[in-house]
Write a protein that holds these residues in place. Structure first.
Motif, short mmCIF file in Angstrom:
data_model
loop_
_atom_site.label_atom_id
_atom_site.label_comp_id
_atom_site.label_asym_id
_atom_site.label_seq_id
_atom_site.Cartn_x
_atom_site.Cartn_y
_atom_site.Cartn_z
N HIS A 19 0.74 -1.25 0.21
CA HIS A 19 -0.08 0.10 -0.09
C HIS A 19 0.73 1.56 -0.08
O HIS A 19 0.21 2.44 0.01
N TRP A 20 2.14 0.97 -0.03
CA TRP A 20 2.95 2.37 -0.09
C TRP A 20 2.52 3.34 -1.29
O TRP A 20 2.52 3.02 -2.36
N GLN A 21 2.27 4.56 -0.81
CA GLN A 21 1.36 5.44 -1.70
C GLN A 21 2.16 6.54 -2.55
O GLN A 21 1.73 7.50 -2.81
N THR A 22 3.55 6.26 -2.56
CA THR A 22 4.43 7.25 -3.35
C THR A 22 5.14 6.64 -4.46
O THR A 22 4.91 5.21 -4.74
N ASP A 23 5.72 7.37 -5.22
CA ASP A 23 6.78 6.84 -6.21
C ASP A 23 7.90 6.35 -5.90
O ASP A 23 8.84 5.82 -6.80
N ASP A 24 8.10 6.17 -4.71
CA ASP A 24 9.53 5.71 -4.16
C ASP A 24 9.76 4.21 -4.61
O ASP A 24 8.86 3.44 -4.92
#
Length: 255
Positions: A19-24
Motif C-alpha cells: 500500500h505504499w502510496q508514493t513513487d518511491d
C-alpha cells in the motif's frame, strides 16, 4: 527515493509493501523474502555483511524487522533472540546506514517503552521510558542507539513509538473489542511516509497511536513535526472499544 524496508514479510511490512502510496522505489528485505516479488531481497539483519550489501544505493530505511512475540519475559531463548534481532540487528543497520550515507532512518519503537505510565496518566510523545518487559527494554535501548548515531554521526533519525496496527476491514474486528491505542493501518502508513520526508535534524522520538475518546498518548509532536493527523476513528465507525489491556487474539486469526 530508494527505500529499504526491513522485516518486509512481517505483519506490518506486508501492508506497507502493498500500500505504499508514493513513487518511491522499495527494496523489501526479509529473512524470508517473497520469491514472487522482484523487489524482495534476502536480509538477515544479524549478519553485518548482508546488511551492508543491502544498504548500497539506499536513500532511506524503514526499519520494521523485530523479534517480539507476546509477554514481558518468556525465558532465555526468546530473550536472546530479542536482543540479537532488536539490538544487534539494529546496530548493524545503523552502522551500514552511516557508512552508506543514508539520508533518513526510521526506527520502529513501541509504546510499550512507556507502559509503566499507568492510566489515566497523560503520556508525552517523547516521555522518558518506563519499559515493561524485555521486548520494550530492547526497543528503549534501540532508541538510545539511534540518539547516539544522530549525535555522533550527524544522521537524521525518527523513532516512532507505535502500538499494534490493525486492519479495520478484517472481519475479526467487527466482533472483537479494540484497544484504544491501536492504530488503523492507513494512519500508521501515513505516519511512516511523512516521517521519511519530514524536515528533521538529529534524532526525534515521536508517538503514533490511534484516535479515540480514551486516548492518553500525546500526538502533538507527530502533528507538529510530521504533519500527522488521524483519519480513522474506530469508535465513530461503529467498532467496539475495550480496555488498554484487552486480550489480543492469536495473530494467525487476523494477520
Amino acid at each position: 527515493m530508494r527505500i529499504l524496508i526491513t522485516g518486509a514479510a512481517g505483519y506490518v511490512g506486508r501492508y506497507f509493501s502493498q500500500h505504499w502510496q508514493t513513487d518511491d522505489e522499495l527494496v523489501l528485505g526479509d529473512i524470508h523474502p517473497n520469491p514472487d516479488d522482484a523487489r524482495c531481497i534476502p536480509l538477515d539483519i544479524t549478519d553485518p555483511a548482508q546488511t551492508r550489501a543491502a544498504m548500497q544505493g539506499i536513500d532511506a530505511v524503514v526499519h520494521l524487522a523485530k523479534q517480539a512475540d507476546e509477554g514481558p519475559m518468556e525465558g532465555d531463548e526468546l530473550n536472546n533472540r530479542r536482543f540479537d534481532v532488536n539490538l544487534k540487528g539494529s546496530f548493524n543497520l545503523l552502522e551500514a546506514a552511516r557508512d552508506a550515507g543514508v539520508k533518513r532512518f526510521i526506527f520502529t519503537s513501541t509504546i510499550m517503552t512507556v507502559l509503566g505510565y499507568q492510566a489515566p496518566e497523560w503520556v508525552a510523545s517523547d516521555a522518558v521510558p518506563r519499559p515493561v518487559g524485555s521486548y520494550a527494554l530492547t526497543k528503549q535501548l534501540g532508541e538510545v542507539m539511534c540518539a547516539h548515531y544522530a549525535q555522533q554521526h550527524g544522521m537524521s533519525i525518527v523513532c516512532l513509538r507505535i502500538p499494534k496496527p490493525i486492519d479495520l476491514d478484517h472481519p475479526l474486528w467487527k466482533t472483537h473489542p479494540l484497544r484504544p491505542q491501536w492504530v488503523p493501518f492507513p494512519d500508521l502508513l501515513q505516519a511512516y511516509q511523512k516521517a521519511v520526508t519530514a524536515s528533521i535534524a538529529g534524532c526525534e522520538v515521536i508517538t503514533i497511536v490511534g484516535e479515540s475518546k480514551q486516548r492518553r498518548w500525546d500526538l502533538s509532536k507527530a502533528e507538529q513535526l510530521l504533519g500527522y493527523r488521524p483519519t480513522l476513528i474506530p469508535e465513530e465507525l461503529g467498532y467496539q472499544m475495550g480496555s488498554e489491556d484487552q486480550p489480543i487474539p492469536e495473530e494467525s486469526n487476523y494477520a
